[in-house]
Design an enzyme around this catalytic site. Structure first.
Site, PDB file in Angstrom:
ATOM      1  N   ASP A 132     -30.969  -7.327 -53.265  1.00  0.00           N
ATOM      2  CA  ASP A 132     -31.423  -7.975 -51.688  1.00  0.00           C
ATOM      3  C   ASP A 132     -31.575  -9.092 -51.526  1.00  0.00           C
ATOM      4  O   ASP A 132     -32.995  -9.382 -52.583  1.00  0.00           O
ATOM      5  CB  ASP A 132     -31.402  -6.877 -50.834  1.00  0.00           C
ATOM      6  N   ASP A 145     -36.296   5.042 -43.411  1.00  0.00           N
ATOM      7  CA  ASP A 145     -35.049   5.749 -42.588  1.00  0.00           C
ATOM      8  C   ASP A 145     -34.093   6.072 -43.041  1.00  0.00           C
ATOM      9  O   ASP A 145     -33.291   6.585 -43.436  1.00  0.00           O
ATOM     10  CB  ASP A 145     -35.324   4.894 -41.638  1.00  0.00           C
ATOM     11  N   HIS A 151     -33.191   3.738 -46.064  1.00  0.00           N
ATOM     12  CA  HIS A 151     -32.164   3.322 -46.722  1.00  0.00           C
ATOM     13  C   HIS A 151     -32.189   2.534 -47.920  1.00  0.00           C
ATOM     14  O   HIS A 151     -33.631   3.305 -49.002  1.00  0.00           O
ATOM     15  CB  HIS A 151     -32.170   1.726 -45.408  1.00  0.00           C
ATOM     16  N   GLU A 157     -28.434  -0.065 -44.425  1.00  0.00           N
ATOM     17  CA  GLU A 157     -29.088   1.310 -43.493  1.00  0.00           C
ATOM     18  C   GLU A 157     -28.673   1.616 -42.874  1.00  0.00           C
ATOM     19  O   GLU A 157     -27.373   1.967 -42.825  1.00  0.00           O
ATOM     20  CB  GLU A 157     -29.602   0.109 -42.363  1.00  0.00           C
TER      21      GLU A 157
END
Ligand code: GLP
Length: 242
Positions: free
Chosen positions: A66, A134, A136, A141
């Protein structure tokens, strides 16, 4: 899904050995790399192994997961800069064979070509992943479709807050990113994930014990045929206790 529990040094050394094995076995190895603080010791171990002559990156092609939208590769928080500083500048790799998504210029065109580029290179032989608090993976996400390929995405407030520790001020953290999708990641032949620290415990619980649901993106890894989760005691604490 295989689980290995150990301290950060131990699990990083094991992951480095997983990479060395794949690189030494293949004629043209293709490796998937991640940023964040979690893989740093793995990269230090790979640099050491390269300097000792235990592994060469001369025939290796890399693909990173990413990049932040808006950051040029020379920005010290861009993932291209991170990879150069923490790995590529210290090993015998040809930089032309290192692929990191672009965050500026014609970055969307490059993003749309990325999965084909990976396929043309023969697919990723081994992919390292970190994990967000979270749940991810890369920048996928919560509620990213499981069939997603490389795409542009908006970061959650939680991710922006988590990642702000690396910037001078939270207002400097980009709000968008380009990321390999969950399907792109699942296409890797072998996956190793590293998670350390208490703030990863909830995500690690969802990863290992939770239902497979798009609200916990990492949970898709339960379906991968060759995935090993490397955790320290803190990250594993909720799984170990429930
Ligand atoms: C970022 C990256 C992820 C990484 C995560 C965790 O959001 N896009 O690939 O896994 O941070 O980072 P760290 O390892 O620093 O906790």
């Amino acid at each position: 899904m295989k689980i290995v529990v150990g301290n950060e040094k131990e699990i990083s050394a094991l992951i480095a050995e997983d990479f060395i094995k794949v690189i030494n076995e293949k004629e043209k190895p293709v490796i998937g790399l991640a940023t964040g603080t979690s893989p740093l010791q793995v990269y230090a171990d790979l640099i050491k192994a390269n300097k000792e002559g235990r592994v060469s990156f001369k025939n290796v092609t890399t693909f990173n997961l990413d990049e932040y939208v808006g950051l040029d590769g020379t920005h010290n928080q861009s993932y291209r800069y991170f990879m150069n500083e923490n790995l590529f500048n210290h090993i015998d790799i040809d930089k032309a064979n290192t692929n990191v998504l672009l965050g500026v210029g014609d970055y969307q065109k490059f993003m749309h070509e990325y999965d084909d580029m990976i396929a043309k290179a023969g697919g990723i032989d081994i992919q390292i992943l970190g994990i967000g608090s979270d749940g991810h993976i890369a920048f996928n996400e919560p509620n990213t479709p499981f069939d997603s390929l490389t795409h542009e995405t908006e970061l959650t407030a939680q991710t922006i807050k988590d990642n702000s520790r690396l910037f001078n001020d939270i207002s400097e953290v980009p709000t968008r990113a380009v990321t390999m999708g969950l399907k792109s990641i699942m296409n890797a032949k072998k996956i190793v994930l590293i998670a350390t620290g208490k703030n990863k415990a909830q995500a690690v619980y969802g990863l290992i014990k939770g239902p497979i649901t798009e609200s916990m993106p990492c949970s898709i890894l339960q379906k991968h045929p060759d995935c090993t989760i490397y955790v320290d005691e803190d990250a594993y604490s909720l799984v170990g206790n429930k």
